[in-house]
Design a protein around this motif. Sequence first.
Motif, PDB file in Angstrom:
ATOM      1  N   GLY A 144       0.858  -1.283  -0.129  1.00 43.36           N
ATOM      2  CA  GLY A 144      -0.145   0.090   0.132  1.00 43.36           C
ATOM      3  C   GLY A 144       0.910   1.211  -0.172  1.00 43.36           C
ATOM      4  O   GLY A 144       0.398   2.121  -0.465  1.00 43.36           O
ATOM      5  N   ALA A 145       2.067   1.414   0.396  1.00 44.89           N
ATOM      6  CA  ALA A 145       3.052   2.295   0.470  1.00 44.89           C
ATOM      7  C   ALA A 145       3.770   2.493  -0.712  1.00 44.89           C
ATOM      8  O   ALA A 145       4.762   3.373  -0.700  1.00 44.89           O
ATOM      9  CB  ALA A 145       3.772   2.269   1.748  1.00 44.89           C
ATOM     10  N   ILE A 146       3.669   1.685  -1.702  1.00 41.92           N
ATOM     11  CA  ILE A 146       4.561   1.604  -2.881  1.00 41.92           C
ATOM     12  C   ILE A 146       3.751   1.918  -4.186  1.00 41.92           C
ATOM     13  O   ILE A 146       2.873   1.107  -4.485  1.00 41.92           O
ATOM     14  CB  ILE A 146       5.293   0.003  -2.917  1.00 41.92           C
ATOM     15  CG1 ILE A 146       6.275  -0.165  -1.743  1.00 41.92           C
ATOM     16  CG2 ILE A 146       6.158   0.106  -4.259  1.00 41.92           C
ATOM     17  CD1 ILE A 146       6.980  -1.680  -1.889  1.00 41.92           C
ATOM     18  N   ASP A 147       4.369   2.708  -4.785  1.00 39.33           N
ATOM     19  CA  ASP A 147       3.562   3.484  -5.919  1.00 39.33           C
ATOM     20  C   ASP A 147       4.378   2.926  -7.267  1.00 39.33           C
ATOM     21  O   ASP A 147       5.458   3.255  -7.663  1.00 39.33           O
ATOM     22  CB  ASP A 147       3.473   4.738  -6.057  1.00 39.33           C
ATOM     23  CG  ASP A 147       2.781   5.300  -7.339  1.00 39.33           C
ATOM     24  OD1 ASP A 147       2.213   4.771  -8.078  1.00 39.33           O
ATOM     25  OD2 ASP A 147       2.956   6.573  -7.589  1.00 39.33           O
ATOM     26  N   THR A 148       3.658   1.793  -7.704  1.00 34.52           N
ATOM     27  CA  THR A 148       4.352   1.249  -9.117  1.00 34.52           C
ATOM     28  C   THR A 148       3.575   1.812 -10.269  1.00 34.52           C
ATOM     29  O   THR A 148       4.160   1.476 -11.548  1.00 34.52           O
ATOM     30  CB  THR A 148       4.318  -0.024  -8.879  1.00 34.52           C
ATOM     31  OG1 THR A 148       2.874  -0.839  -8.907  1.00 34.52           O
ATOM     32  CG2 THR A 148       4.997  -0.705  -7.731  1.00 34.52           C
ATOM     33  N   GLY A 149       2.623   2.432 -10.371  1.00 36.32           N
ATOM     34  CA  GLY A 149       1.867   3.005 -11.258  1.00 36.32           C
ATOM     35  C   GLY A 149       1.122   1.615 -11.922  1.00 36.32           C
ATOM     36  O   GLY A 149       0.570   1.734 -13.109  1.00 36.32           O
ATOM     37  N   SER A 150       0.826   0.643 -11.256  1.00 36.50           N
ATOM     38  CA  SER A 150       0.212  -0.593 -11.799  1.00 36.50           C
ATOM     39  C   SER A 150      -1.057  -0.859 -10.947  1.00 36.50           C
ATOM     40  O   SER A 150      -1.347  -0.320  -9.696  1.00 36.50           O
ATOM     41  CB  SER A 150       1.281  -1.851 -11.547  1.00 36.50           C
ATOM     42  OG  SER A 150       0.284  -3.138 -11.885  1.00 36.50           O
ATOM     43  N   ASP A 151      -2.012  -1.386 -11.472  1.00 35.49           N
ATOM     44  CA  ASP A 151      -3.508  -1.419 -10.580  1.00 35.49           C
ATOM     45  C   ASP A 151      -3.178  -2.709  -9.873  1.00 35.49           C
ATOM     46  O   ASP A 151      -3.847  -2.736  -8.549  1.00 35.49           O
ATOM     47  CB  ASP A 151      -4.545  -1.865 -11.712  1.00 35.49           C
ATOM     48  CG  ASP A 151      -4.759  -0.652 -12.715  1.00 35.49           C
ATOM     49  OD1 ASP A 151      -4.635   0.500 -12.152  1.00 35.49           O
ATOM     50  OD2 ASP A 151      -5.272  -0.992 -13.837  1.00 35.49           O
ATOM     51  N   SER A 152      -2.315  -3.644  -9.990  1.00 31.90           N
ATOM     52  CA  SER A 152      -2.304  -4.741  -8.982  1.00 31.90           C
ATOM     53  C   SER A 152      -0.655  -4.828  -8.795  1.00 31.90           C
ATOM     54  O   SER A 152       0.169  -5.095  -9.589  1.00 31.90           O
ATOM     55  CB  SER A 152      -2.734  -6.027  -9.759  1.00 31.90           C
ATOM     56  OG  SER A 152      -2.285  -7.179  -8.974  1.00 31.90           O
ATOM     57  N   TYR A 153      -0.528  -4.823  -7.524  1.00 34.02           N
ATOM     58  CA  TYR A 153       0.889  -4.949  -6.962  1.00 34.02           C
ATOM     59  C   TYR A 153       1.507  -6.266  -7.162  1.00 34.02           C
ATOM     60  O   TYR A 153       2.461  -6.528  -7.389  1.00 34.02           O
ATOM     61  CB  TYR A 153       1.124  -4.316  -5.529  1.00 34.02           C
ATOM     62  CG  TYR A 153       2.563  -4.307  -5.116  1.00 34.02           C
ATOM     63  CD1 TYR A 153       3.543  -3.592  -5.914  1.00 34.02           C
ATOM     64  CD2 TYR A 153       2.896  -4.998  -3.797  1.00 34.02           C
ATOM     65  CE1 TYR A 153       4.785  -3.765  -5.233  1.00 34.02           C
ATOM     66  CE2 TYR A 153       4.169  -4.835  -3.695  1.00 34.02           C
ATOM     67  CZ  TYR A 153       5.212  -4.204  -4.369  1.00 34.02           C
ATOM     68  OH  TYR A 153       6.600  -4.337  -4.018  1.00 34.02           O
ATOM     69  N   VAL A 154       0.372  -7.231  -6.902  1.00 34.86           N
ATOM     70  CA  VAL A 154       0.863  -8.658  -6.839  1.00 34.86           C
ATOM     71  C   VAL A 154       1.350  -8.869  -8.212  1.00 34.86           C
ATOM     72  O   VAL A 154       2.317  -9.831  -8.476  1.00 34.86           O
ATOM     73  CB  VAL A 154      -0.308  -9.342  -6.463  1.00 34.86           C
ATOM     74  CG1 VAL A 154      -1.515  -9.487  -7.300  1.00 34.86           C
ATOM     75  CG2 VAL A 154       0.357 -10.974  -6.208  1.00 34.86           C
ATOM     76  N   THR A 155       0.778  -8.478  -9.621  1.00 36.38           N
ATOM     77  CA  THR A 155       1.226  -8.534 -10.601  1.00 36.38           C
ATOM     78  C   THR A 155       2.592  -8.006 -10.848  1.00 36.38           C
ATOM     79  O   THR A 155       3.306  -8.617 -11.756  1.00 36.38           O
ATOM     80  CB  THR A 155      -0.079  -8.007 -11.622  1.00 36.38           C
ATOM     81  OG1 THR A 155      -1.144  -8.624 -11.503  1.00 36.38           O
ATOM     82  CG2 THR A 155       0.524  -8.300 -12.886  1.00 36.38           C
ATOM     83  N   TYR A 156       2.763  -6.819 -10.170  1.00 40.24           N
ATOM     84  CA  TYR A 156       3.910  -6.346 -10.667  1.00 40.24           C
ATOM     85  C   TYR A 156       5.250  -6.972  -9.861  1.00 40.24           C
ATOM     86  O   TYR A 156       6.082  -7.274 -10.405  1.00 40.24           O
ATOM     87  CB  TYR A 156       3.927  -4.804  -9.905  1.00 40.24           C
ATOM     88  CG  TYR A 156       5.169  -3.854 -10.221  1.00 40.24           C
ATOM     89  CD1 TYR A 156       5.275  -3.315 -11.181  1.00 40.24           C
ATOM     90  CD2 TYR A 156       6.143  -4.114  -9.347  1.00 40.24           C
ATOM     91  CE1 TYR A 156       6.378  -2.418 -11.253  1.00 40.24           C
ATOM     92  CE2 TYR A 156       7.422  -3.314  -9.400  1.00 40.24           C
ATOM     93  CZ  TYR A 156       7.624  -2.378 -10.605  1.00 40.24           C
ATOM     94  OH  TYR A 156       8.743  -1.510 -10.806  1.00 40.24           O
TER      95      TYR A 156
END
Length: 253
Positions: free
Chosen positions: A47-59
């Motif tokens: 929740g604190a990491i901005d990857t620009g992706s809708d799903s962090y698990v996918t990233y």
Amino acid sequence: MATHFFGDTAVLSGRSLRHITRSVDTIITTTITPIAMMLLFVYVLGGAIDTGSDSYVTYLLPGILLITIASGVAYTALRLFLDMKGGIFERFQSMPIARSSVLWAHVLTSLVANLISIVVVVLVALLMGFRSGAGVLTWLAVAGILMLFTLALTWLAVIPGLTAKTVDGASAFSYPLIFLPFISSAFVPTDTMPGPVRAFAENQPVTSIVNTIRGLFTQQPVGTDIWIALAWCVGILVVAYFFSDFSYRRRIS
């Protein structure tokens, strides 16, 4: 001669696979630890990491898969070391078997064991929300890259397995490999990193492999990353195989 080699390799691979099924700590380390890491990053830190992706698990998943492989190949080095110290290699040399089949059995065992671990991790990721619209050919491409990466790291693991003086030394080589994804694009975009760290992250093998697999999962253009990733994997494989073969010949001469 080829039939002799394949038959011997199959028998010795079966022996190594049986050792894995009887070793609970191997299963825990190669599957549970990466899954626990994925849970931690997705549900605690994600929740604190901005990857620009809708799903962090996918990233995150491509990096976790590489960590899974790095954890798994450590046991290749350990099993080789124990075989060397236990005198089993000397027994094999006195038997009418293909000498190279001893190493190839450990390598094939690593491929099978890591494939099982990867499948388990992907299934857990699906339960956590991982989704991909990739087709069958794309999934086969991802599997091919992961198998090539596994093969490269496994032959790298053979070297300390043959040359280490202690059990800890045989498996300790994997620690930098497990740590390497943390200084890459596996968990956060590299453009958020300080200059020197970013330069290292963008020019080490994990980043190009992670970017390639992530692009394939999300059906985005992979550009030159796929060629860089393949070059790294093939380069590591060739060098590791050469030194593994050299180390093996010295030990049995």
